[in-house]
Design a protein around this motif. Structure first.
Motif, PDB file in Angstrom:
ATOM      1  N   LYS A  22      -0.671   2.645 -12.685  1.00  0.00           N
ATOM      2  CA  LYS A  22      -0.884   4.040 -12.278  1.00  0.00           C
ATOM      3  C   LYS A  22       0.447   4.749 -12.074  1.00  0.00           C
ATOM      4  O   LYS A  22       0.609   5.920 -12.457  1.00  0.00           O
ATOM      5  N   TYR A  23       1.396   4.051 -11.472  1.00  0.00           N
ATOM      6  CA  TYR A  23       2.712   4.642 -11.236  1.00  0.00           C
ATOM      7  C   TYR A  23       3.419   4.932 -12.562  1.00  0.00           C
ATOM      8  O   TYR A  23       3.946   6.039 -12.774  1.00  0.00           O
ATOM      9  N   TYR A  24       3.427   3.975 -13.479  1.00  0.00           N
ATOM     10  CA  TYR A  24       4.112   4.174 -14.755  1.00  0.00           C
ATOM     11  C   TYR A  24       3.424   5.252 -15.593  1.00  0.00           C
ATOM     12  O   TYR A  24       4.090   6.000 -16.315  1.00  0.00           O
ATOM     13  N   ARG A  25       2.111   5.337 -15.504  1.00  0.00           N
ATOM     14  CA  ARG A  25       1.424   6.410 -16.232  1.00  0.00           C
ATOM     15  C   ARG A  25       1.835   7.767 -15.680  1.00  0.00           C
ATOM     16  O   ARG A  25       2.023   8.724 -16.429  1.00  0.00           O
ATOM     17  N   GLY A  26       1.990   7.848 -14.367  1.00  0.00           N
ATOM     18  CA  GLY A  26       2.401   9.116 -13.756  1.00  0.00           C
ATOM     19  C   GLY A  26       3.806   9.541 -14.139  1.00  0.00           C
ATOM     20  O   GLY A  26       4.157  10.720 -14.000  1.00  0.00           O
ATOM     21  N   ALA A  47       8.730  -8.825 -12.332  1.00  0.00           N
ATOM     22  CA  ALA A  47       7.739  -8.134 -11.501  1.00  0.00           C
ATOM     23  C   ALA A  47       6.355  -8.219 -12.130  1.00  0.00           C
ATOM     24  O   ALA A  47       6.214  -8.391 -13.344  1.00  0.00           O
ATOM     25  N   SER A  48       5.342  -8.094 -11.296  1.00  0.00           N
ATOM     26  CA  SER A  48       3.960  -8.064 -11.782  1.00  0.00           C
ATOM     27  C   SER A  48       3.634  -6.633 -12.188  1.00  0.00           C
ATOM     28  O   SER A  48       3.050  -5.856 -11.421  1.00  0.00           O
ATOM     29  N   SER A  49       4.010  -6.286 -13.405  1.00  0.00           N
ATOM     30  CA  SER A  49       3.946  -4.894 -13.858  1.00  0.00           C
ATOM     31  C   SER A  49       2.538  -4.322 -13.846  1.00  0.00           C
ATOM     32  O   SER A  49       2.350  -3.119 -13.680  1.00  0.00           O
ATOM     33  N   GLY A  50       1.549  -5.179 -14.025  1.00  0.00           N
ATOM     34  CA  GLY A  50       0.179  -4.685 -14.055  1.00  0.00           C
ATOM     35  C   GLY A  50      -0.267  -4.007 -12.772  1.00  0.00           C
ATOM     36  O   GLY A  50      -1.211  -3.208 -12.779  1.00  0.00           O
ATOM     37  N   LEU A  51       0.411  -4.311 -11.666  1.00  0.00           N
ATOM     38  CA  LEU A  51       0.053  -3.688 -10.392  1.00  0.00           C
ATOM     39  C   LEU A  51       0.509  -2.239 -10.305  1.00  0.00           C
ATOM     40  O   LEU A  51       0.098  -1.515  -9.401  1.00  0.00           O
ATOM     41  N   TYR A  52       1.364  -1.816 -11.258  1.00  0.00           N
ATOM     42  CA  TYR A  52       1.959  -0.481 -11.163  1.00  0.00           C
ATOM     43  C   TYR A  52       1.621   0.389 -12.367  1.00  0.00           C
ATOM     44  O   TYR A  52       2.354   1.316 -12.701  1.00  0.00           O
TER      45      TYR A  52
END
Length: 248
Positions: free
Chosen positions: A97-101, A90-95
């Motif tokens: 904000k989600y992972y920080r949350g 997956a292109s983790s950089g797109l998420y």
């Protein structure tokens, strides 16, 4: 005879000899019998005959870039139905904000594990006040299987097919969070939490495939929506990409 005239005669003779040699080599008993057909420029472009109705099933293998980046396999048992399997990263950089949350949830889960192991530990209160610093992703892999229904869209463009589908996706993400906390005195210290998140859920998708090439390949674009059904129920993310497959 002057040297200049000798030179001109020599050139003239060489031209005559070369014309005679080419005329003899260019014709044979067979070649004089047939003529080269004249083909218009538009008809001279050879189109690879794939996805012919009488020649199913077909298979395709290739790659996709976007979110995610993947290797892709597609099986075409008939003109309207297909089955595809994709696997990659997956292109983790797109998420980000989600992972920080997710940090608060991951931190609370880690604290709960510590308390369960040692109920008398005296650093829990300090850890609860931990502040997020950053996170890194060491792996974000996925596997997906999907069934597709497709139909011709030649009224739009020759060789074009549209398709819709549904399937199931599995994901495994390895996260490391770094945070700052008070150690019970004035100074602050850094901490680290590692988390491995495995989840799965359904996907629905829309795409189109184009195969009007001189090689047995198809190009495709698709957009998907993934819904988490396990570790974060109800969370949805859009995914999509473009790719090529070799058809055989």
């Amino acid at each position: 005879m002057s040297p200049y005239k000798i030179f001109r005669v020599t050139i003239f003779l060489l031209i005559l000899i070369s014309q005679h040699a080419f005329s003899q080599a260019g014709k044979s008993a067979r070649s004089t019998k047939y003529r080269m057909p004249k083909v218009s420029r538009s008809k001279a472009i050879t189109i690879c005959p794939i996805f012919e109705t009488s020649k199913y099933p077909y298979q395709g293998i290739g790659f996709k870039v976007g979110d995610p980046v993947a290797l892709t396999y597609k099986f075409y048992p008939s003109k309207n139905w297909a089955f595809a399997v994709d696997g990659g990263k997956a292109s983790s950089g797109l998420y980000n904000k989600y992972y920080r949350g997710l940090f608060e949830n991951v931190k609370n889960e880690a604290i709960a594990d510590v308390v369960n192991k040692d109920p008398l530990i005296d650093t829990v209160g300090n850890a609860q006040a931990a502040r997020y610093l950053t996170h890194t992703i060491s792996g974000d892999w996925f596997l997906e299987a999907k069934f597709l229904y497709q139909w011709d869209a030649e009224k739009i463009s020759k060789g074009l097919q549209l398709y819709v589908g549904a399937g199931w996706q599995w994901r495994n993400t390895s996260l490391t969070y770094e945070y700052l906390y008070e150690n019970g005195r004035v100074e602050s210290k850094n901490g680290r939490i590692s988390e491995n998140r495995f989840t799965y859920g359904p996907v629905v998708l829309l795409g189109f495939e184009y195969s009007y090439f001189t090689l047995p390949v198809s190009a495709f674009i698709e957009v998907e929506m993934f819904t988490d059904a396990f570790i974060d129920p109800g969370y949805q993310r859009f995914q999509g990409g473009v790719g090529l497959r070799y058809i055989f």
